[in-house]
Design a protein around this motif. Structure first.
Motif, short mmCIF file in Angstrom:
data_model
loop_
_atom_site.label_atom_id
_atom_site.label_comp_id
_atom_site.label_asym_id
_atom_site.label_seq_id
_atom_site.Cartn_x
_atom_site.Cartn_y
_atom_site.Cartn_z
N UNK A 70 0.83 -1.20 0.00
CA UNK A 70 0.00 0.00 0.00
C UNK A 70 0.87 1.25 0.00
N UNK A 71 0.46 2.21 -0.85
CA UNK A 71 1.07 3.54 -0.85
C UNK A 71 -0.03 4.53 -0.48
N UNK A 90 0.85 -2.46 -5.00
CA UNK A 90 0.18 -3.47 -5.82
C UNK A 90 -0.05 -4.75 -5.05
N UNK A 91 -0.74 -5.66 -5.70
CA UNK A 91 -1.11 -6.93 -5.09
C UNK A 91 0.00 -7.96 -5.20
N UNK A 92 0.28 -8.60 -4.09
CA UNK A 92 1.20 -9.74 -4.06
C UNK A 92 0.39 -11.04 -4.11
N UNK A 93 -0.78 -11.03 -3.50
CA UNK A 93 -1.68 -12.17 -3.49
C UNK A 93 -3.01 -11.74 -4.10
N UNK A 124 -3.36 -8.73 4.80
CA UNK A 124 -2.09 -8.28 5.38
C UNK A 124 -1.47 -7.27 4.42
N UNK A 125 -1.11 -6.11 4.96
CA UNK A 125 -0.55 -5.04 4.12
C UNK A 125 0.82 -4.61 4.62
N UNK A 126 1.56 -4.04 3.70
CA UNK A 126 2.85 -3.43 4.01
C UNK A 126 2.84 -2.07 3.34
N UNK A 127 3.14 -1.01 4.09
CA UNK A 127 3.15 0.34 3.53
C UNK A 127 4.50 0.61 2.88
N UNK A 128 4.44 0.98 1.60
CA UNK A 128 5.66 1.26 0.83
C UNK A 128 5.87 2.76 0.72
N UNK A 184 -5.39 -0.89 -6.83
CA UNK A 184 -3.96 -1.05 -7.08
C UNK A 184 -3.09 -0.81 -5.85
N UNK A 185 -3.70 -0.66 -4.70
CA UNK A 185 -2.92 -0.44 -3.49
C UNK A 185 -2.59 1.01 -3.21
#
Length: 111
Positions: free
Chosen positions: A48-49, A100-103, A89-93, A61-62
């Motif tokens: 996520x941004x 974007x999506x990893x899963x 589960x998210x990670x902030x970039x 698209x996150x």
């Protein structure tokens, strides 16, 4: 003229539905999606941004825009304190291009 109007309304509705305008609620029962923030990028379902304007939060698209009011949001999220309680589960970039999506099997949570 009527057809043009219906097409325009349909397009605008579609864009609004997919927008990632989110509101962070403090009660899990009020949330559409329960989210857990992971420590490492590889653990995330979604990168996520956080964007600084609502018009930049297009599509699924996150790119999230956090609203200041619940009624302005398309999705209400609740940040959980444990991964097993989360739908996503998210990670902030730190860069927009990294979002974007990893899963992709979890994309339906944000539609």
């Amino acid at each position: 003229m009527k057809k043009l109007f219906l097409i325009t309304i349909t397009l605008l509705t579609t864009l609004t539905i997919n927008a990632q305008k989110v509101y962070s609620t403090d009660q899990s029962y009020k949330a559409d999606v329960k989210v857990y923030v992971v420590d490492q990028e590889y653990q995330a379902d979604l990168l996520v941004f956080k964007v600084n304007a609502d018009y930049k939060a297009k599509g699924n698209e996150g790119k999230w825009f956090f609203t200041d009011a619940e009624y302005k949001a398309v999705k209400k999220i609740y940040f959980t304190d444990a991964a097993y309680k989360a739908d996503l589960k998210v990670f902030f970039v730190d860069s927009e291009y990294k979002s974007g999506w990893k899963d992709k099997s979890k994309q339906h949570f944000m539609y």
